[in-house]
Scaffold this motif. Structure first.
Motif, short mmCIF file in Angstrom:
data_model
loop_
_atom_site.label_atom_id
_atom_site.label_comp_id
_atom_site.label_asym_id
_atom_site.label_seq_id
_atom_site.Cartn_x
_atom_site.Cartn_y
_atom_site.Cartn_z
N MET A 177 1.05 -1.11 0.02
CA MET A 177 -0.01 0.04 0.00
C MET A 177 0.68 1.38 -0.01
O MET A 177 0.36 2.58 0.16
N GLY A 178 2.20 1.06 -0.08
CA GLY A 178 3.04 2.17 -0.19
C GLY A 178 3.82 2.44 1.12
O GLY A 178 3.94 3.82 1.24
N PHE A 179 4.24 1.58 1.59
CA PHE A 179 4.87 1.62 2.90
C PHE A 179 6.46 0.78 2.94
O PHE A 179 6.30 -0.07 2.21
N GLN A 180 7.39 1.41 3.57
CA GLN A 180 8.41 0.49 3.83
C GLN A 180 8.37 0.04 5.27
O GLN A 180 8.39 1.06 6.20
N VAL A 181 8.67 -1.20 5.55
CA VAL A 181 8.33 -1.87 6.92
C VAL A 181 9.73 -2.66 7.33
O VAL A 181 10.21 -3.47 6.43
N TYR A 182 10.20 -2.35 8.59
CA TYR A 182 11.38 -3.14 9.01
C TYR A 182 10.78 -3.73 10.31
O TYR A 182 10.53 -3.12 11.12
N ALA A 183 10.41 -5.19 10.26
CA ALA A 183 10.03 -5.53 11.63
C ALA A 183 11.26 -6.53 12.29
O ALA A 183 12.03 -7.16 11.73
N VAL A 184 11.44 -6.32 13.48
CA VAL A 184 12.40 -6.77 14.54
C VAL A 184 11.92 -7.61 15.48
O VAL A 184 11.08 -6.91 16.37
N ASP A 185 12.23 -9.07 15.64
CA ASP A 185 11.41 -9.72 16.91
C ASP A 185 12.23 -9.33 17.91
O ASP A 185 13.24 -8.92 18.05
N ASP A 186 11.88 -10.22 19.05
CA ASP A 186 12.75 -10.14 20.44
C ASP A 186 13.99 -10.71 20.55
O ASP A 186 14.70 -10.49 21.17
N SER A 187 14.29 -11.25 19.32
CA SER A 187 15.41 -12.05 19.09
C SER A 187 16.46 -11.18 18.27
O SER A 187 17.60 -11.69 18.10
N LEU A 188 16.01 -10.18 17.81
CA LEU A 188 16.81 -9.03 17.17
C LEU A 188 16.96 -9.39 15.93
O LEU A 188 17.99 -9.06 15.07
N ARG A 189 16.21 -10.34 15.23
CA ARG A 189 16.08 -10.76 14.00
C ARG A 189 15.09 -9.89 13.25
O ARG A 189 13.80 -9.66 13.44
N GLY A 190 15.69 -9.15 12.23
CA GLY A 190 14.70 -8.30 11.22
C GLY A 190 14.45 -8.61 9.84
O GLY A 190 15.21 -9.42 9.38
N THR A 191 13.39 -8.28 9.63
CA THR A 191 12.61 -8.74 8.27
C THR A 191 11.99 -7.28 7.57
O THR A 191 11.47 -6.63 8.21
N PHE A 192 12.66 -7.09 6.04
CA PHE A 192 12.21 -6.03 5.14
C PHE A 192 10.95 -6.45 4.71
O PHE A 192 10.67 -7.53 3.82
N TYR A 193 9.78 -5.48 4.62
CA TYR A 193 8.94 -5.53 3.65
C TYR A 193 8.66 -4.53 2.95
O TYR A 193 8.88 -3.34 3.32
N GLY A 194 8.38 -4.70 1.61
CA GLY A 194 8.21 -3.52 0.76
C GLY A 194 9.60 -3.21 -0.16
O GLY A 194 10.62 -4.00 -0.01
#
Length: 459
Positions: free
Chosen positions: A72-89
């Protein structure tokens, strides 16, 4: 950069560069004062809506949900409690972010990356494609906390607008440059014509044509330049005529003197003729002496080397003294005098004004008929003094009246040379009055007489 054309073009370019820099600084100030907080609050509200919607739908897979948000037009970076990150968009250009920042978000804090100052020009931070330029929120997912960093994807949301604006600014600059180059030619071309016209005038050619139809400063300059060329042409003609007249006025008495002297040397004349010849030679010598004095006087007045020497004196007494000096001339012609000379003290150059009155009164005596009347009147007005010198003589023809103050001008070509003079007297009088910041005017009707009015300011 010696030509005016290059100078104008470079000046316009410098103006464009300086104005662009100034506009950037003003935009940066406006963004810092008005838009920066607004932009940060807008992204924060969107991020909170994204988090709220996710938390309200239990069992929703975070990867699928965040992928749809990214689409929908956003850049997302999600980090879990283990400090592992995932990029979306779309990927971030700068992916560096401090570990402490991620930990604080996981612990429940909100990260306001948009408000952090990292640039000299804050407005450029609006377009920075970096994780640090985002909003970080903690999100509960399946009993766990995720640090969610979100920022709008500018390329996806306003990518076309950015390209359009870049093309608009680029084409505007290029077209402005082309138009500056073309329009400068229209500015420089009249100046080049003025230069060519100046060179023609220097070469003695006063026949120039300028575009005097324009209503701007260039057109006004062209009109004044044309008038100047016409004045210079007239002045050059007057100079040539002046030289010719001087040569003629000098050559005529010299020829007379030479002819009579030769006759006397050849002893072909009787004693009575020799005495007559000597009288003629004496008269012609006096005419040459008078002419040389008048030429020197006129040259000094033209150069204004004879500076005014003002002094206080009785104007009425000065004019009466002239009539006393010329008494034998006007009594011989039985002229009538009408004098209205009230006592008046003025401050002016006494010697120069004496020459004016003597010239005008002598002309009246010379050219009036026996039994005519000469009148002189002095009148004191508010800001000036008016001296009127008139006669009831034959007058001046209308075609001659505009030229009587011209040098060597003689209206009546039939008058003999000894009676008509050199033609410089009125020119000298006009120049003297002008040096006193006054004016002299002649009025005349053939057969009714002539009136000279001299106006002098009160000093």
């Amino acid at each position: 950069m010696k030509t005016l054309y290059v100078r104008i073009v470079v000046t316009f370019l410098l103006i464009a560069v300086i104005s662009s820099a100034a506009a950037l600084l003003l935009s940066n100030s406006y963004y810092s004062a008005k838009l920066r907080d607004y932009n940060e609050q807008k992204i924060l509200r969107i991020s909170q809506e994204i988090r709220g919607l996710y938390e309200e739908i239990p069992g929703l897979a975070p990867g699928e949900y965040l992928t749809r948000i990214a689409n929908m037009g956003f850049q997302v970076y999600a980090v879990d409690d283990s400090l592992r990150g995932t990029f979306y968009g779309s990927p971030f250009k700068h992916k560096e972010i401090e570990r402490d920042t991620i930990v604080r978000v996981l612990n429940g804090e909100t990260y306001h990356g948009v408000m952090e100052e990292r640039h000299l020009l804050l407005v450029t931070g609006f377009f920075e494609n970096s994780i640090r330029n985002s909003i970080g929120l903690p999100v509960r997912s399946g009993g766990k906390t995720i640090a969610l960093f979100i920022r709008p994807d500018m390329e996806q949301q306003i990518g076309e607008v950015r390209i359009l604006m870049a093309l608009l600014l680029g084409f505007t600059f290029l077209l402005s440059l082309v138009l500056i180059v073309i329009s400068t030619r229209f500015i420089v071309k009249p100046v080049q014509k003025l230069t060519e016209a100046t060179n023609k005038i220097v070469g003695g050619d006063y026949n120039i044509r300028m575009d005097v139809t324009r209503r701007d400063e260039i057109g006004n300059l062209a009109r004044h330049f044309t008038q100047m060329a016409q004045s210079l042409e007239k002045l050059d003609q007057m100079r040539q005529e002046f030289v010719a007249n001087v040569s003629h006025e000098i050559q005529s008495p010299l020829t007379t003197i030479q002819g009579f002297a030769q006759s006397m040397l050849e002893k072909g004349a009787s004693p009575e003729e020799e005495r007559r010849y000597l009288r003629i030679i004496e008269e012609e010598s006096r005419r040459l002496s008078s002419l040389s004095k008048e030429l020197l006087t006129l040259a000094a007045l033209d150069k204004e080397t004879s500076a005014l020497k003002p002094s206080s004196f009785r104007l009425d007494e000065q004019i009466r003294q002239i009539f006393i000096t010329t008494e034998w001339q006007w009594t011989e012609k039985e002229l009538q005098l009408q004098l209205d000379l009230p006592e008046l003290v003025i401050r002016a150059d006494s010697q120069l004004l004496h020459q004016v009155w003597l010239n005008l009164i002598a002309n009246s005596i010379k050219f009036t008929r026996p039994g005519d009347t000469i009148s002189v009147q002095i009148r004191q007005e508010q800001q000036e003094i008016l001296v009127s010198i008139g006669d009831t003589g034959p007058g001046i023809p209308p075609e001659d009246l505009p030229h009587i103050f011209d040098r060597f001008y003689k209206g009546d070509k039939s008058r003999n040379r000894s009676r008509s003079g050199s033609g410089l007297g009125l020119s000298i009088a006009h120049k003297i009055v002008a040096l006193h910041r006054g004016s002299i005017e002649a009025k005349s009707l053939p057969g009714e007489g002539t009136l000279f009015q001299i106006r002098l300011p009160k000093l």
